[in-house]
Design a protein around this motif. Structure first.
Motif, PDB file in Angstrom:
ATOM      1  N   SER A 113       0.059  -2.511   8.125  1.00  0.00           N
ATOM      2  CA  SER A 113       0.411  -1.369   7.289  1.00  0.00           C
ATOM      3  C   SER A 113      -0.290  -0.072   7.683  1.00  0.00           C
ATOM      4  N   HIS A 114      -1.145   0.422   6.787  1.00  0.00           N
ATOM      5  CA  HIS A 114      -1.776   1.722   7.015  1.00  0.00           C
ATOM      6  C   HIS A 114      -3.045   1.619   7.857  1.00  0.00           C
ATOM      7  N   ASP A 278       3.877   5.329   5.924  1.00  0.00           N
ATOM      8  CA  ASP A 278       2.765   4.649   6.604  1.00  0.00           C
ATOM      9  C   ASP A 278       3.236   3.783   7.775  1.00  0.00           C
ATOM     10  N   ASP A 280       4.077   0.665   8.261  1.00  0.00           N
ATOM     11  CA  ASP A 280       5.252  -0.209   8.120  1.00  0.00           C
ATOM     12  C   ASP A 280       6.325   0.358   7.205  1.00  0.00           C
ATOM     13  N   ASP A 282       6.431   1.405   4.027  1.00  0.00           N
ATOM     14  CA  ASP A 282       6.615   1.144   2.599  1.00  0.00           C
ATOM     15  C   ASP A 282       5.900   2.160   1.704  1.00  0.00           C
ATOM     16  N   ARG A 283       4.969   2.942   2.274  1.00  0.00           N
ATOM     17  CA  ARG A 283       4.280   3.943   1.443  1.00  0.00           C
ATOM     18  C   ARG A 283       4.933   5.315   1.577  1.00  0.00           C
TER      19      ARG A 283
HETATM   20 CO    CO Z   1       2.413  -0.353   4.149  1.00  0.00          CO
END
Ligand code: CO
Ligand code: VG1
Length: 544
Positions: A113-114, A278, A280, A282-283
Motif C-alpha cells: 500500500s502506502h 496511494d 495500491d 485505495d486511499r
Molecule cells: Co492502500
C-alpha cells in the motif's frame, strides 16, 4: 513439466496485520518465504474454491517475480483459471471489483500500500475473498496457523509467462489469462456517477484539476477516467507512470508525502481541485484551492450529500467508520436517522456490514473512503464522488466543507505518528496508559473532564465475532477524544498513532489553525502517556 512438492519449514512471523502480510523486500526474497505464505492461503480455501483466482499488484519492486511464483503455485494447486493484471498491475479497488464481476474464488494482491517500495523498501501480500473484500480475521488467523505448521508447498515447473501482452496460456489443466483491469473498473464507475455533468465541469475551461498518481498503480486508471473519459486536460494526471520504487517517493496521499501536489494546490493561482491516491489505489486525499479536506470530514460530507449522486439516489441505509475516525459522520447519520457503526481499524471489518446491507458508505481517517459498490476503499471513486458533487452543487471544495461545518459543527482532527520506535517501549507506553484507566474518569484537564476510557473491542453485529485490543480511547465531556493505537502495517519496530479530535459547534471558531486548537489535547496525551519518555522522541515523525 510437472508439479513439484517442495519440502519447507515454517517461518514464525507470517501473521497478517491490518491489511495482509507486510515485510521488507529482503524478507520476502528469502527462499520459500513467499511460497510458504501462498501455500498457507491455498490450504485455507475449500476444495471446491479453485475455479478462478485473480492475481495482481501495485507494481512495486518484486511484484513481477512474485506473480510468476504465485501463478505456478496456483497451477499446481489445481485452479482451473487464473487472471493476471497486465504488467502485473491491478489496483486494490479494481481487484475487489474483478473478483465480484467474474465471481472469482478470491484474489491475491501484491502490495504494501502506502509503504515505500524498491529493493530496500517494503513488499506485501493480501488475500481477498469471493465477496471482493479483505479476508476476515478468522481467515487471516487460519492462514497464520497454517504458516506455523507448513511442511511442503506445491509448484508447477513451467516457463515464466509474459505479463506485458494480453494472451491466454494453457499450463497443464489451467488457463492463465493476462487481462486489462482498467476498462472494467472505469465502466463500473461510469454506472455510479454522472459522467456527463463531470465532463461539462472539466471541459468548461474555468475549472482546473490535478490528480497525483504518485508513480503508483492508479496512473493508468486515472488517465483513462479523468483524461480520456471525463475530458480533463492532458497533464492533469501527474506522476502517472507506475514505477517499481514509486520514483523514490512514499506513495501515501497526505500533505507531507504528496508534496508536489500540495505545493501546487497552495499557490495563489492554484487549480480548483487536487487529489492523490496511494500505492495500491485505495486511499485518497481531497484538496481544494488552498484547502485540505480531512478524510473524516470527507466521509461525513459524502454521507450528507449522497442523494446527489446518481448511483446512490435513494440515500444511504447506514454508514460506518473506524474507531479512530472523527465523529463528524456520526452527526450526519443522526440527522438522517440512519445507523452509524464504529468498527476497528482496517477495511476487513466493514465487509459483513456491507454484505448484509447494513451500510452504504464507510471510511477511515487514514485517507480511505468507499461504498457498497465493491468491498475495498476506493481512491478514484472518492475523487469522482467529489467531482460529481462539485459539478452539481456548483460550489468550491472549501465552500462545500464550510457549509457542512456550519450545519453540523467542525471536528478538528489530527493524527500524530511516531514511526519505527522501539517495540517493547511502545507496548510499555500502552500498558502504562491502560493502568491509569480505572482512576481517570472524572478527572479534569485544562478545564475538560474525562468521562470514560477503554480498550476498544468490537462485536461484529452480523457474525458476533469479537475483536479485542483495538486501541485505547479517552473520551471527554465536550465530545473531544484522544485515541492511542499501535499500527499493524509497519515493517520495522512499532509505530505509535495518536489521534486527536476536538469538536467545535461555534461557527465563528471554524477558521482556526487545527494544530493550535488541538494543542491542549496533545498536551494531555503527553501528560498521560509520557510519549517523549517512552519513545525517546521530541515530536511525531508525521502529522496528518
Ligand atoms: Co492502500
Ligand atoms: C493503516 C491505517 C488503516 C488502514 C490500513 C491499511 O493501518 O491506519 O486505517 O486500513 O493502514 O490501509 P495501521 O494498522 O498501520 O494503522 V492501506 O491503504 O495500507 O491498504
Amino acid at each position: 513439466m510437472k508439479t513439484r512438492r517442495i519440502q519447507t519449514q515454517p517461518f514464525t512471523d507470517q501473521k497478517p496485520g491490518t491489511s495482509g502480510l507486510r515485510k521488507k523486500v529482503s524478507v520476502f526474497q528469502q527462499p520459500h518465504y513467499l511460497e510458504n505464505f501462498v501455500q498457507s492461503i491455498f490450504n485455507c480455501l475449500a476444495d471446491d474454491a479453485r475455479n478462478l483466482l485473480i492475481i495482481g499488484g501495485d507494481g512495486r519492486f518484486y511484484n513481477r517475480e512474485a506473480i510468476q511464483i504465485i501463478v505456478k503455485m496456483a497451477v499446481a494447486n489445481g485452479f482451473k483459471r487464473i487472471l493476471v493484471g497486465q504488467q502485473g498491475l491491478i489496483s486494490t479497488p479494481a481487484m475487489s471489483l474483478l473478483i465480484r464481476k467474474y465471481k472469482a474464488d478470491g484474489g491475491i494482491i501484491l502490495s504494501a500500500s502506502h509503504n515505500p517500495g524498491g529493493p530496500e523498501g517494503d513488499f506485501g501480500i493480501k488475500f481477498n475473498s469471493s465477496n471482493g473484500g479483505p479476508a476476515a480475521e478468522t481467515l487471516t488467523d487460519a492462514m497464520y496457523q497454517q504458516s506455523l505448521t507448513i511442511t511442503e508447498y506445491e509448484i508447477f515447473e513451467a516457463e515464466n509467462i509474459s505479463l506485458d501482452n494480453f494472451f491466454t496460456y494453457t499450463i497443464e489443466d489451467t488457463q492463465v489469462e493476462v487481462i486489462n483491469s482498467v476498462t472494467d473498473y472505469a465502466d463500473h464507475l461510469a454506472t455510479l456517477f454522472d459522467f456527463q455533468i463531470i465532463r461539462s465541469l472539466l471541459t468548461s475551461g474555468s475549472f482546473r484539476m490535478i490528480f497525483d498518481a504518485m508513480h503508483a498503480v492508479t496512473g493508468p486508471y486515472a488517465v483513462e477516467l479523468l483524461q480520456n473519459r471525463l475530458g480533463a486536460e492532458e497533464g492533469s494526471v501527474i506522476n502517472k507512470i507506475p514505477l517499481e520504487d514509486f520514483g523514490g517517493g512514499h506513495p501515501d496521499p497526505n500533505m507531507e508525502y504528496a508534496h508536489e501536489l500540495t505545493e501546487s494546490m497552495f499557490k495563489h493561482d492554484a487549480p480548483d481541485f487536487g487529489a492523490a491516491s496511494d500505492g495500491d489505489g485505495d486511499r485518497n486525499m481531497i484538496l481544494g484551492r488552498q484547502f485540505f479536506v480531512t478524510p473524516s470530514d470527507s466521509l461525513a460530507i459524502m454521507t450528507a450529500n449522497i442523494h446527489h449522486i446518481p448511483g446512490y439516489k435513494s440515500g444511504a441505509c447506514g454508514v460506518a467508520r473506524s474507531m479512530p475516525t472523527s465523529q463528524a459522520v456520526d452527526r450526519v447519520a443522526e440527522n438522517l436517522g440512519i445507523p452509524c457503526y464504529e468498527t476497528p481499524t482496517g477495511w476487513k471489518y466493514f465487509g459483513n456490514l456491507l454484505d448484509s446491507n447494513k451500510i452504504t458508505l464507510c471510511g477511515e481517517e487514514s485517507f480511505g473512503s468507499g461504498s457498497n459498490h465493491i468491498r475495498e476503499k476506493d481512491g478514484l471513486w472518492s475523487v469522482l464522488f467529489w467531482l460529481n458533487l462539485i459539478a452539481i452543487r456548483k460550489q468550491s471544495v472549501a465552500d462545500i466543507v464550510r457549509e457542512h461545518w456550519k450545519k453540523y459543527g467542525r471536528h478538528y482532527y489530527a493524527r500524530h505518528d511516531y514511526e519505527e520506535v522501539d517495540k517493547s517501549k511502545a507496548e510499555q507506553l500502552m500498558s502504562h496508559l491502560t493502568e491509569q484507566f480505572d482512576q481517570l474518569p472524572g478527572s479534569q484537564f485544562n478545564g475538560f473532564s474525562i468521562v470514560s476510557c477503554d480498550d476498544f473491542s468490537y462485536t461484529d453485529p452480523v457474525d458476533s465475532s469479537i475483536s479485542t485490543n483495538q486501541g485505547l480511547r479517552i473520551l471527554f465531556d465536550n465530545g473531544s477524544r484522544i485515541v492511542f493505537r499501535l499500527s499493524g502495517t509497519g515493517t520495522k519496530g512499532a509505530t505509535l498513532r495518536l489521534y486527536l479530535e476536538w469538536f467545535e459547534q461555534e461557527t465563528t471558531r471554524h477558521e482556526e489553525d487545527p494544530h493550535q486548537v488541538l494543542a491542549p489535547l496533545a498536551e494531555i496525551a503527553e501528560q498521560l502517556a509520557q510519549i517523549r519518555q517512552f519513545t525517546g522522541r521530541e515530536k511525531p515523525s508525521v502529522i496528518t
